[in-house]
Design a protein around this motif. Sequence first.
Motif, mmCIF file in Angstrom:
data_model
loop_
_atom_site.group_PDB
_atom_site.id
_atom_site.type_symbol
_atom_site.label_atom_id
_atom_site.label_comp_id
_atom_site.label_asym_id
_atom_site.label_seq_id
_atom_site.Cartn_x
_atom_site.Cartn_y
_atom_site.Cartn_z
ATOM 1 N N ILE A 207 0.858 -1.182 0.000
ATOM 2 C CA ILE A 207 0.000 0.000 0.000
ATOM 3 C C ILE A 207 0.892 1.229 0.000
ATOM 4 O O ILE A 207 1.829 1.321 0.794
ATOM 5 N N GLY A 208 0.622 2.164 -0.903
ATOM 6 C CA GLY A 208 1.413 3.385 -0.960
ATOM 7 C C GLY A 208 0.921 4.300 -2.063
ATOM 8 O O GLY A 208 -0.040 3.985 -2.770
ATOM 9 N N THR A 209 1.604 5.420 -2.201
ATOM 10 C CA THR A 209 1.281 6.368 -3.257
ATOM 11 C C THR A 209 1.755 5.797 -4.591
ATOM 12 O O THR A 209 2.595 4.887 -4.623
ATOM 13 N N PRO A 210 1.271 6.326 -5.707
ATOM 14 C CA PRO A 210 1.769 5.844 -7.003
ATOM 15 C C PRO A 210 3.296 5.947 -7.117
ATOM 16 O O PRO A 210 3.938 5.054 -7.655
ATOM 17 N N GLU A 211 3.871 6.993 -6.574
ATOM 18 C CA GLU A 211 5.322 7.165 -6.624
ATOM 19 C C GLU A 211 6.029 6.107 -5.789
ATOM 20 O O GLU A 211 7.049 5.535 -6.206
ATOM 21 N N HIS B 43 3.056 -1.915 6.139
ATOM 22 C CA HIS B 43 2.184 -1.621 5.002
ATOM 23 C C HIS B 43 2.342 -2.635 3.867
ATOM 24 O O HIS B 43 1.899 -2.390 2.752
ATOM 25 N N MET B 44 2.964 -3.793 4.163
ATOM 26 C CA MET B 44 3.150 -4.848 3.179
ATOM 27 C C MET B 44 2.713 -6.182 3.768
ATOM 28 O O MET B 44 2.849 -6.410 4.964
ATOM 29 N N ALA B 45 2.190 -7.053 2.924
ATOM 30 C CA ALA B 45 1.781 -8.379 3.380
ATOM 31 C C ALA B 45 2.219 -9.427 2.369
ATOM 32 O O ALA B 45 2.213 -9.167 1.168
ATOM 33 N N HIS B 46 2.598 -10.592 2.863
ATOM 34 C CA HIS B 46 2.973 -11.731 2.027
ATOM 35 C C HIS B 46 2.114 -12.915 2.431
ATOM 36 O O HIS B 46 2.009 -13.228 3.607
ATOM 37 N N VAL B 47 1.514 -13.555 1.450
ATOM 38 C CA VAL B 47 0.650 -14.702 1.714
ATOM 39 C C VAL B 47 1.015 -15.803 0.716
ATOM 40 O O VAL B 47 0.958 -15.594 -0.485
#
Length: 44
Positions: free
Chosen positions: A6-10, A31-35
């Motif tokens: 999840i983040g801005t386009p940049e 703000h990151m996930a690994h599944v």
Amino acid sequence: MHEIVIGTPEELAAHAELMKKHPGMEHDEPHMAHVPPGRRATNS
């Protein structure tokens, strides 16, 4: 492995470039996930 970031386009563009250089890199950021494929995960 599935990844969501999840983040801005940049920020997402910068992350994509970094992953091209280091394709096996895993992150431990809030703000990151690994599944893994076939599995479920929740963020508690």
